[in-house]
Scaffold this motif. Structure first.
Motif, mmCIF file in Angstrom:
data_model
loop_
_atom_site.group_PDB
_atom_site.id
_atom_site.type_symbol
_atom_site.label_atom_id
_atom_site.label_comp_id
_atom_site.label_asym_id
_atom_site.label_seq_id
_atom_site.Cartn_x
_atom_site.Cartn_y
_atom_site.Cartn_z
ATOM 1 N N GLU A 266 0.620 -1.190 -0.157
ATOM 2 C CA GLU A 266 -0.079 0.007 -0.229
ATOM 3 C C GLU A 266 0.563 1.419 0.056
ATOM 4 N N MET A 267 1.960 1.288 0.783
ATOM 5 C CA MET A 267 2.908 2.521 0.650
ATOM 6 C C MET A 267 3.582 2.535 -0.589
ATOM 7 N N GLY A 268 3.698 1.414 -1.255
ATOM 8 C CA GLY A 268 4.519 1.555 -2.491
ATOM 9 C C GLY A 268 3.354 2.231 -3.587
ATOM 10 N N ARG A 269 2.136 2.055 -3.325
ATOM 11 C CA ARG A 269 1.170 2.209 -4.256
ATOM 12 C C ARG A 269 0.963 3.734 -4.115
ATOM 13 N N MET A 270 1.291 4.418 -2.872
ATOM 14 C CA MET A 270 1.229 5.690 -2.526
ATOM 15 C C MET A 270 2.327 6.798 -3.167
ATOM 16 N N ASP A 271 3.308 5.938 -3.602
ATOM 17 C CA ASP A 271 4.412 6.546 -4.291
ATOM 18 C C ASP A 271 5.038 7.921 -3.183
ATOM 19 N N VAL A 272 5.425 7.644 -2.016
ATOM 20 C CA VAL A 272 5.594 8.956 -1.336
ATOM 21 C C VAL A 272 7.084 8.652 -1.035
ATOM 22 N N GLU A 273 7.841 9.871 -0.686
ATOM 23 C CA GLU A 273 9.370 10.032 -0.741
ATOM 24 C C GLU A 273 9.958 8.938 0.181
ATOM 25 N N LEU B 74 -3.187 -0.081 8.314
ATOM 26 C CA LEU B 74 -3.262 -0.569 6.876
ATOM 27 C C LEU B 74 -4.869 -0.254 6.305
ATOM 28 N N LYS B 75 -5.761 -0.479 6.874
ATOM 29 C CA LYS B 75 -7.223 -0.239 6.664
ATOM 30 C C LYS B 75 -7.494 1.221 6.285
ATOM 31 N N TRP B 76 -6.917 2.153 7.102
ATOM 32 C CA TRP B 76 -7.157 3.431 7.206
ATOM 33 C C TRP B 76 -6.303 4.040 5.889
ATOM 34 N N VAL B 77 -5.054 3.419 5.876
ATOM 35 C CA VAL B 77 -4.140 4.108 4.600
ATOM 36 C C VAL B 77 -4.755 3.775 3.287
ATOM 37 N N HIS B 78 -5.417 2.475 3.306
ATOM 38 C CA HIS B 78 -5.951 1.862 1.846
ATOM 39 C C HIS B 78 -7.393 2.727 1.625
ATOM 40 N N GLU B 79 -8.128 2.969 2.673
ATOM 41 C CA GLU B 79 -9.404 3.380 2.522
ATOM 42 C C GLU B 79 -8.972 5.029 1.840
ATOM 43 N N THR B 80 -8.270 5.618 2.568
ATOM 44 C CA THR B 80 -7.928 7.129 2.648
ATOM 45 C C THR B 80 -7.083 7.108 1.129
ATOM 46 N N ARG B 81 -6.409 6.332 0.786
ATOM 47 C CA ARG B 81 -5.794 6.382 -0.695
ATOM 48 C C ARG B 81 -6.761 6.020 -1.881
ATOM 49 N N MET B 82 -7.820 5.348 -1.639
ATOM 50 C CA MET B 82 -8.978 4.978 -2.480
ATOM 51 C C MET B 82 -9.664 5.994 -2.567
ATOM 52 N N ARG B 83 -9.889 6.788 -1.627
ATOM 53 C CA ARG B 83 -10.888 8.159 -1.734
ATOM 54 C C ARG B 83 -9.949 9.184 -2.459
ATOM 55 N N SER B 84 -8.627 9.347 -2.463
ATOM 56 C CA SER B 84 -8.081 10.302 -3.214
ATOM 57 C C SER B 84 -8.080 10.017 -4.611
ATOM 58 N N GLN B 85 -8.512 8.912 -5.218
ATOM 59 C CA GLN B 85 -8.439 8.480 -6.600
ATOM 60 C C GLN B 85 -9.998 8.684 -7.054
ATOM 61 N N ARG B 86 -10.743 8.982 -6.339
ATOM 62 C CA ARG B 86 -12.233 9.486 -6.654
ATOM 63 C C ARG B 86 -12.246 10.940 -7.364
ATOM 64 N N PRO B 87 -12.973 10.858 -8.252
ATOM 65 C CA PRO B 87 -13.210 12.575 -8.908
ATOM 66 C C PRO B 87 -13.980 13.497 -8.472
ATOM 67 N N ASP C 14 -8.846 19.938 0.615
ATOM 68 C CA ASP C 14 -7.652 19.647 1.085
ATOM 69 C C ASP C 14 -7.352 18.102 0.714
ATOM 70 N N SER C 15 -6.166 17.591 0.770
ATOM 71 C CA SER C 15 -5.936 16.100 0.344
ATOM 72 C C SER C 15 -6.664 15.220 1.558
ATOM 73 N N GLU C 16 -6.944 14.099 1.058
ATOM 74 C CA GLU C 16 -7.475 13.056 1.802
ATOM 75 C C GLU C 16 -6.767 12.757 2.991
ATOM 76 N N PHE C 17 -5.412 12.843 2.816
ATOM 77 C CA PHE C 17 -4.422 12.671 3.845
ATOM 78 C C PHE C 17 -4.021 13.887 4.992
ATOM 79 N N ALA C 18 -4.947 14.781 4.867
ATOM 80 C CA ALA C 18 -4.667 16.019 5.442
ATOM 81 C C ALA C 18 -4.759 15.751 6.884
#
Length: 198
Positions: free
Chosen positions: A38-45, A102-115, A120-124
């Motif tokens: 999941e963290m790899g999918r987020m492509d963070v620094e 894990l569940k929180w990160v996954h759900e939040t990342r998925m929300r960021s892909q919605r149009p 602010d960012s979903e991860f704010a």
């Protein structure tokens, strides 16, 4: 002292209030693998997990048989130069706490892909306030030990710790034009040293 660097301002769950999650069927090993993916999918620094002992992989995620006394789990990452952290200690089991994160990160990342546009960012909610330039959230090597924050010996007696903390809090208190983050570090250092002495 647990050894877990809980993020400043995040409340801890009282031990008596921690509840097991009986619906999670995954193992700790599979949960950490999913979290790394999941963290790899987020492509963070950069990112790093943290538990209360050194029974971890190089990325800070717990080994499959990790069983620290403190079941809390912290996940930190840096993205576009901003620091983020999420933490969980709601369960008495490390596996459940890692799974909640894990569940929180996954759900939040998925929300960021919605149009859908938001203010602010979903991860704010996970964004940390700016800290000292020399103290990276992810890099643990630069973290100053509590006794150094207070300017006392590692095995200082309780009265010396409290006296040093009182003086440092007076110096760093925001009401006296002190630095809020340094004040928090002093408070956390005192707490860590006093808990370590129990």
């Amino acid at each position: 002292m647990s050894g877990l660097d809980w993020p400043a301002g995040f409340e801890r769950t009282a031990t008596a209030e921690r509840e097991r999650n009986r619906s999670f069927e995954a193992t700790l090993g599979s949960t950490t693998e999913e979290l790394a993916t999941e963290m790899g999918r987020m492509d963070v620094e950069e990112w790093r997990g943290e538990i209360a002992n050194a029974h971890t992989k190089s990325d800070g995620l717990p080994l499959h048989n990790a069983n620290p006394d403190d079941p809390g789990f912290v996940l930190r990452w840096v993205d576009d130069g901003e620091q983020f952290a999420v933490a969980c200690d709601a369960s008495p089991r490390l596996r459940d706490n890692v799974r909640y994160v894990l569940k929180w990160v996954h759900e939040t990342r998925m929300r960021s892909q919605r149009p859908v546009q938001t203010g602010d960012s979903e991860f704010a909610a996970a964004r940390l306030p700016p800290g000292d330039d020399d103290e990276a959230v992810v890099g643990t090597a630069t973290r100053q030990p509590p006794h150094e924050v207070l300017g006392v010996a590692p095995n200082a007696p309780e009265n010396v710790i409290e006296s040093a903390a009182r003086a440092r809090k007076a110096e760093t208190h925001p009401d006296n034009d002190g630095d809020r983050e340094e004040f928090k570090r002093v408070v956390n250092a005192k707490k860590a040293m006093l808990e370590d002495g129990r």
